[in-house]
Enzyme design. Structure first.
Site, PDB file in Angstrom:
ATOM      1  N   LYS A   1     -27.889  -1.684  18.101  1.00  0.00           N
ATOM      2  CA  LYS A   1     -28.932  -2.988  18.534  1.00  0.00           C
ATOM      3  C   LYS A   1     -27.562  -3.621  19.653  1.00  0.00           C
ATOM      4  CE  LYS A   1     -31.061  -3.728  14.100  1.00  0.00           C
ATOM      5  NZ  LYS A   1     -30.491  -2.465  13.821  1.00  0.00           N
TER       6      LYS A   1
ATOM      7  N   GLY B   1     -16.957  -2.558  12.524  1.00  0.00           N
ATOM      8  CA  GLY B   1     -15.929  -4.062  11.620  1.00  0.00           C
ATOM      9  C   GLY B   1     -16.445  -3.724   9.981  1.00  0.00           C
TER      10      GLY B   1
ATOM     11  N   ASP C   1     -23.957   2.422  14.638  1.00  0.00           N
ATOM     12  CA  ASP C   1     -24.307   1.300  15.558  1.00  0.00           C
ATOM     13  C   ASP C   1     -23.554   1.667  16.939  1.00  0.00           C
ATOM     14  OD1 ASP C   1     -25.948   0.049  13.893  1.00  0.00           O
ATOM     15  OD2 ASP C   1     -24.363  -1.266  13.330  1.00  0.00           O
TER      16      ASP C   1
ATOM     17  N   ILE D   1     -19.909  -8.418   6.656  1.00  0.00           N
ATOM     18  CA  ILE D   1     -19.506  -9.494   7.409  1.00  0.00           C
ATOM     19  C   ILE D   1     -20.206  -9.547   8.859  1.00  0.00           C
ATOM     20  CG2 ILE D   1     -17.657 -11.089   8.711  1.00  0.00           C
ATOM     21  CD1 ILE D   1     -15.745  -9.788   6.650  1.00  0.00           C
TER      22      ILE D   1
ATOM     23  N   ALA E   1      28.766  19.329 -14.394  1.00  0.00           N
ATOM     24  CA  ALA E   1      29.987  18.844 -14.727  1.00  0.00           C
ATOM     25  C   ALA E   1      29.768  17.230 -14.952  1.00  0.00           C
ATOM     26  CB  ALA E   1      31.025  19.082 -13.657  1.00  0.00           C
TER      27      ALA E   1
ATOM     28  N   THR F   1     -12.715  -5.952   9.518  1.00  0.00           N
ATOM     29  CA  THR F   1     -13.581  -6.717  10.267  1.00  0.00           C
ATOM     30  C   THR F   1     -12.842  -7.286  11.772  1.00  0.00           C
ATOM     31  OG1 THR F   1     -15.092  -8.511  10.145  1.00  0.00           O
ATOM     32  CG2 THR F   1     -12.928  -9.032   9.135  1.00  0.00           C
ATOM     33  N   ALA F   2     -13.744  -7.546  12.752  1.00  0.00           N
ATOM     34  CA  ALA F   2     -13.037  -7.690  13.887  1.00  0.00           C
ATOM     35  C   ALA F   2     -12.234  -9.142  13.874  1.00  0.00           C
ATOM     36  CB  ALA F   2     -14.449  -8.140  14.822  1.00  0.00           C
TER      37      ALA F   2
ATOM     38  N   ASP G   1      21.165  13.998  -7.239  1.00  0.00           N
ATOM     39  CA  ASP G   1      19.833  13.602  -6.783  1.00  0.00           C
ATOM     40  C   ASP G   1      19.024  14.707  -6.366  1.00  0.00           C
ATOM     41  OD1 ASP G   1      21.083  10.931  -7.101  1.00  0.00           O
ATOM     42  OD2 ASP G   1      21.310  10.641  -4.932  1.00  0.00           O
TER      43      ASP G   1
ATOM     44  N   MET H   1     -20.036 -12.504  18.090  1.00  0.00           N
ATOM     45  CA  MET H   1     -21.443 -12.666  18.777  1.00  0.00           C
ATOM     46  C   MET H   1     -21.559 -13.842  19.547  1.00  0.00           C
ATOM     47  SD  MET H   1     -23.491 -10.348  16.255  1.00  0.00           S
ATOM     48  CE  MET H   1     -23.125 -11.052  14.973  1.00  0.00           C
TER      49      MET H   1
END
Length: 471
Positions: free
Chosen positions: A269, A301, A247, A305, A43, A330-331, A22, A382
């Site tokens: 925001k 996120g 953000d 979306i 061998a 996304t959240a 191996d 939200m």
């Protein structure tokens, strides 16, 4: 420096491998990728090497080692579990001035195999000189994560253009500046997006009008907070940015991963007060791109979306600014996963619906009858300020008042909080919940107690307040 770093051209050159197990197979894999003519002495061969021999991808030279086998080879590798045989191979190779590697026996090596980051034709080799190979491997994994998979193809395209660039850009400095702009600008972005034709056109435009090409806007989803949930592509893009507009939802840990000398501008925001109006943000992005900058718009996120990402890219499209999108976790999927609340489960919910609790006054109102259907999970972004209305309307339109509900605050972050109860208690659950917060309504919430694997703090007092159960 114990070893001189070299890249050896072994294509069509004979390389002797002593061993057929191996370990030998792993070395042969790399030799084949480099195009070597592989001669094996063993061998017996393991199953993988037997298949390669039958397909004539390797040549079984002999079953026993003989020093004369070294006379016409370029490199030698000994990969057996017989140390005496390995020593014979090493001594014989040294006597003939052949480079030799005895696998996992650093004193018996005149060359070593480094950990390799392969973006052929671009390659990065990492070595500890045989002292700490696991450390070299770990470093390779970190570098792998930073380097886009398309780098090799980008290097191939650049190679085709070298003569053409050299004919127009006469000095070394001119050519260096050209390629620096290309590899950090629109050419690199288009290659990453798989648009090779447009990428070559970007090279042609830069060659004809140096320094006049527009920049671009790259919209990146930063995930719900935990820096480990940032995508590899997102990290790579953030490392290329000239300016980052971000953000409030972007965590400090994620923001720390941006390029050190990039300008960072917050245009976030918050509920009840806008720091920067949306149209102003749109214009700032466009203006920066028109200056030729690589602009990353980093949003918590996933930007598509409930993140206004579509609005910002509409403005970019109208202004003729090129753009890309890098999705994020996304959240609804990140926060619920960290809270041990599966969005779907065969026994409880066959569908999941994402809803925003913050919408324009003139928008179409919710179809509460659809949202109130049982055996579905509602993930409400939200929505804490309208928790009372949400609870009232869902119950009014048929959802059982005892339906399990949760408010997940600051999901995936070290100060995550999960409050659980019932739909009729939603207003109390949401009251004074730390922001950002996600509301989850559905039978799956009851699995939180069983599947809550994430322990957000080790402080006993803080942890006691991180999970509130009103049921």
């Amino acid at each position: 420096m114990d070893y001189l770093p070299l890249f050896a051209a072994v294509k069509d050159r004979p390389v002797l491998v002593v061993g057929g197990g191996d370990v030998a197979a792993r070395k042969i894999l790399f030799l084949r990728k480099a195009g070597a003519r592989i001669l094996v002495v063993a061998a017996s061969l393991n199953g993988e090497l037997q298949q390669l021999a039958q397909a004539q991808h390797i040549h079984l030279l002999a079953t026993a080692f003989d020093e004369a086998q070294l006379d016409s080879v370029f490199l030698v590798i000994a990969a057996t579990d017989d140390r005496a045989l390995n020593r014979r191979v090493f001594d014989a190779a040294n006597a003939r001035q052949r480079l030799v590697n005895v696998v996992d026996d650093q004193p018996l090596c005149s060359f070593i195999f480094p950990s390799i980051v392969d973006r052929a034709p671009l390659q990065i080799a990492i070595s500890s000189g045989g002292n700490a190979p696991v450390l070299a491997r770990l470093l390779r994994e970190k570098i792998e994560a930073l380097l886009p998979a398309n780098l090799g193809r980008m290097a191939e395209v650049a190679g085709r253009w070298r003569t053409r660039i050299k004919a127009v850009r006469k000095t070394t400095d001119e050519r260096r500046r050209f390629w620096e702009r290309a590899f950090r600008g629109r050419f690199a972005s288009l290659m990453a997006a798989g648009n090779e034709q447009a990428a070559e056109q970007a090279l042609a435009d830069e060659l004809a009008n140096p320094g006049t090409a527009s920049g671009e806007i790259i919209l990146v989803g930063a995930g719900p907070g935990d820096a480990g949930l940032l995508t590899l592509r997102g990290l790579q893009v953030m490392q290329q940015a000239d300016v980052v507009f971000y953000d409030y939802l972007v965590s400090d840990e994620v923001l720390e991963l941006t390029r050190r000398d990039a300008d960072k501008i917050c245009v976030g925001k918050r509920a009840g007060g806008h720091a920067v109006a949306q149209h102003e943000t749109n214009q700032m992005l466009i203006d920066a791109a028109r200056e030729g900058k690589t602009v990353v718009r980093l949003k918590g996120g996933d930007p598509f979306i409930f993140g206004r990402g579509g609005e910002e890219l509409q403005a970019a499209a109208q202004a003729g600014i090129p753009f890309q999108v890098v999705p994020g976790v996304t959240a609804a999927s990140g926060a619920t996963a960290f809270a041990g609340i599966p969005l779907t489960h065969r026994d409880y919910a066959q569908s999941a619906t994402f809803v925003t609790g913050h919408y324009k006054a003139d928008s179409v109102p919710f179809d509460w009858s659809l949202l109130a259907q049982s055996r579905q999970t509602l993930a409400i972004y939200m929505g804490t300020m309208k928790a009372a209305e949400i609870s009232e309307q869902l119950i009014k339109h048929g959802r059982d008042a005892k339906t399990p509900a949760a408010v997940i605050s600051r999901g995936t972050r070290p100060d995550q909080q999960v409050r659980t109860g019932t739909l009729q208690q939603l207003e109390a659950l949401a009251k004074d919940a730390p922001m950002p917060a996600l509301i989850v309504v559905g039978e799956v919430v009851q699995l939180h107690q069983q599947l809550a694997w994430f322990q957000p703090t080790t402080d006993a007092e803080n942890f006691a307040s991180s999970v509130v159960n009103l049921a």
